[in-house]
Enzyme design. Structure first.
Site, PDB file in Angstrom:
ATOM      1  NE  ARG A 164      -3.569  -0.475   2.796  1.00  0.00           N
ATOM      2  CZ  ARG A 164      -3.979   0.133   3.900  1.00  0.00           C
ATOM      3  NH1 ARG A 164      -3.303   0.024   5.000  1.00  0.00           N
ATOM      4  NH2 ARG A 164      -5.062   0.885   3.892  1.00  0.00           N
ATOM      5  CE  LYS A 217      -2.803  -1.526  -3.670  1.00  0.00           C
ATOM      6  NZ  LYS A 217      -1.622  -2.340  -3.942  1.00  0.00           N
ATOM      7  CG  HIS A 255     -17.779  23.528  -0.122  1.00  0.00           C
ATOM      8  ND1 HIS A 255     -17.775  22.547   0.842  1.00  0.00           N
ATOM      9  CD2 HIS A 255     -19.054  24.017  -0.172  1.00  0.00           C
ATOM     10  CE1 HIS A 255     -18.992  22.434   1.354  1.00  0.00           C
ATOM     11  NE2 HIS A 255     -19.789  23.314   0.760  1.00  0.00           N
ATOM     12  NE  ARG A 257     -19.760  20.155   4.315  1.00  0.00           N
ATOM     13  CZ  ARG A 257     -19.899  21.367   4.879  1.00  0.00           C
ATOM     14  NH1 ARG A 257     -19.130  21.698   5.900  1.00  0.00           N
ATOM     15  NH2 ARG A 257     -20.784  22.228   4.416  1.00  0.00           N
ATOM     16  CB  CYS A 271      -2.012   0.288  -8.023  1.00  0.00           C
ATOM     17  SG  CYS A 271      -0.795  -0.723  -7.155  1.00  0.00           S
TER      18      CYS A 271
END
Length: 421
Positions: A164, A217, A255, A257, A271
Site C-alpha cells: 500500500r 486493496k 468549499h 468539504r 495499481c
C-alpha cells in the site's frame, strides 16, 4: 511462550515492491534471498546496485548486500517465509486478470517448502487469488497440508498482505503505513503480522480473511480512480465550455468539504489503472460506477491526442508553406507520475507511442528520469529541456519537478497537467 522469529526470508519478484521489501527485511539483520527470473536484475542487485529508480533504495541495497544480508538468485531456496510480489496483468482485451505469474511463483517455491513455513501473496490480486495460490501449492506438495483443508493445523501458513505504498515514497511508507493482513486462518494471520512487525511501525490490521484483504486493496485504488475520473471529465467539459479547469477546481476546492483532484492525460501505474478492473471482473453487473470511471480515464489519452492533432493542424494553417513532416512535436514526460522512472501502464507513454506512429515530423521526448527510450519509441529522440524548447508543438504530460520550474516555451502548447496554464 515467545513465538519463533524469522531467520531467513525469500522474496519472489524483485521489482518496484519486491526489492524495497527485501531490502527492508535485510536492514533488520535478517537473511533475505531475492528471487527473480531476470538475470540482469539479479546480477545488478548482487553488485549492490539497483535496476529501478526509487529514492533511498540504492543506498539501502548497497548496505545490505555488502553486509551479506541480501542476495539475489534465479532459483528459490529453502526459507521460513516466502513473499510473492510478481505482476498480475490482464489477459486479452476484456481486462480479465491473468494469474500466470502468481501460479509460476507458487510452483517454483513449492519444492522447497517445509512444515512451518509461511507463504504471503503481496501482489495486488483479484478476489480469490490467495486461495488459488494455496491450491497450486497443495497440488505440487501432496506431502504437506494447507489451510484450505487442514485449517489451523496446516503445515503451511498462507496469507494475503497487499502493498500500500506510493512510488517515490516506498522506503518510508513500507515502514509507516498500516498493513492489511488476511490469513486463511487465525494462525496464518498471526504469523504474517509477526513477520511484518520486524520493520512496520504502522498497525498490522487483521482482516476476516484473504478475500477481504484482496478487496480492500482493490477498493482503495478504485476510490482514487473514480475521483480522478471526475476531475478528468471536468477537464473535458470545461474545454467544451471554454473554461479553465484549473481555475474551476481551485475555486470549488475552497468549499470546506470539497477536494477535487487534478486532471491529467489519463491514469497509469501498476495499481490504479489495473485494480478496478479486478473488481469489475468479479461483479460485472454490480460495478457500474467503477467500470464507468475506468472508461473515462482510459479514454482521456485519445482526447489529448485530438488536442495535439488540432495544434499541429493550427500550426500548418498559420504556416502555409510548411508540411507535417516539418512540424516538430515535443513530449514532456513518459512516466505514469511525477519524478519517477516507472512507465508501467503510463498514459503518457501510450500517447507518445501513438504520436510516434502517426506523426511524420520530428518527435522529441523529455523524460529526465530515464536514460534511453523504449524500443517502440526509437523513431523519437530523447532530449533535454533546452533542446525541446525549439519545437513547434509542446505536449505537457507529466508534471516532473524540472518542468514546473521551467518557463512556458514558445509555440503551441497542449498542457494536460496545468503546468504552463
Amino acid at each position: 511462550m515467545t513465538e519463533p522469529t524469522f531467520k531467513k526470508i525469500s522474496v519472489i519478484g524483485l521489482g518496484y515492491i519486491g526489492l524495497p521489501t527485501a531490502a527492508m527485511f535485510a536492514s533488520r539483520k535478517i537473511e533475505v534471498v531475492g528471487v527473480d527470473v531476470n538475470q540482469h536484475a539479479v546480477d545488478t542487485i548482487n553488485r549492490g546496485e539497483v535496476h529501478i529508480v526509487e529514492p533511498d533504495l540504492d543506498l539501502a541495497v548497497r548496505a545490505v548486500v555488502s553486509e551479506g544480508y541480501l542476495k539475489a538468485t534465479t532459483e528459490p531456496e529453502p526459507a521460513e517465509a516466502f513473499l510473492i510480489a510478481v505482476p498480475t496483468p490482464f489477459k486479452g482485451e476484456n481486462h480479465e486478470p491473468d494469474l500466470k505469474y502468481i501460479e509460476a511463483a507458487a510452483r517454483a517455491i513449492a519444492p522447497v517448502l517445509k512444515t512451518g513455513d509461511l507463504v504471503i501473496l503481496e501482489s495486488t490480486s483479484p478476489v480469490g487469488a490467495t486461495e488459488a495460490m494455496a491450491n497450486w501449492l497443495a497440488e505440487a506438495r501432496l506431502d504437506l497440508t494447507f489451510p484450505q483443508t487442514a485449517g489451523e493445523a496446516s503445515d503451511i501458513r498462507v496469507a494475503h498482505c497487499p502493498e500500500r505504498v506510493l512510488p517515490g515514497k516506498v522506503m518510508q511508507e513500507l515502514i509507516t503505513n498500516d498493513r492489511v493482513i488476511g490469513g486463511m486462518t487465525a494462525k496464518c494471520s498471526e504469523a504474517a503480522a509477526r513477520l511484518y512487525r520486524n520493520f512496520v511501525t504502522g498497525e498490522c490490521v487483521v482482516a476476516s480473511g484473504p478475500r477481504v484483504a484482496e478487496m480492500a486493496k482493490l477498493t482503495e485504488n478504485s476510490f482514487r480512480d473514480v475521483n480522478i475520473a471526475f476531475a478528468n471529465e471536468l477537464s473535458i467539459i470545461c474545454d467544451k465550455l471554454d473554461m479553465d479547469v484549473w481555475e474551476l477546481i481551485s475555486l470549488a476546492n475552497r468549499h470546506p468539504r470539497v477536494n477535487i483532484l487534478q486532471p491529467g492525460p489519463g491514469v497509469g501505474g501498476h495499481c490504479i489503472a489495473v485494480d478496478p478492473w479486478f473488481i469489475v471482473s468479479s461483479a460485472q453487473e454490480q460495478a457500474q460506477l467503477i467500470r464507468t470511471a475506468r472508461e473515462v480515464n482510459d479514454s482521456k489519452p485519445e482526447w489529448v491526442l485530438e488536442k495535439v492533432r488540432a495544434a499541429i493542424g493550427a500550426h500548418l494553417m498559420e504556416n502555409a508553406k510548411c508540411s507535417a513532416t516539418e512540424v516538430t512535436v515535443a513530449v514532456y514526460g513518459l512516466a505514469f507520475k511525477p519524478d519517477i522512472d516507472d512507465l508501467r501502464e503510463s498514459p503518457a507513454l501510450n500517447i507518445a507511442r501513438h504520436l510516434a506512429g502517426e506523426h511524420t515530423g520530428p518527435l522529441l521526448v523529455v523524460e529526465p528520469n530515464i536514460h534511453e527510450l523504449p524500443r517502440d519509441l526509437e523513431a523519437a529522440r530523447l532530449v533535454d529541456l533546452a533542446t525541446a524548447g525549439a519545437a513547434d508543438v509542446h505536449l505537457m504530460l507529466v508534471d516532473h519537478t524540472p518542468f514546473k520550474a521551467s518557463a512556458a516555451p514558445s509555440g503551441r502548447i497542449v498542457d494536460a497537467r496545468g503546468v504552463w496554464g
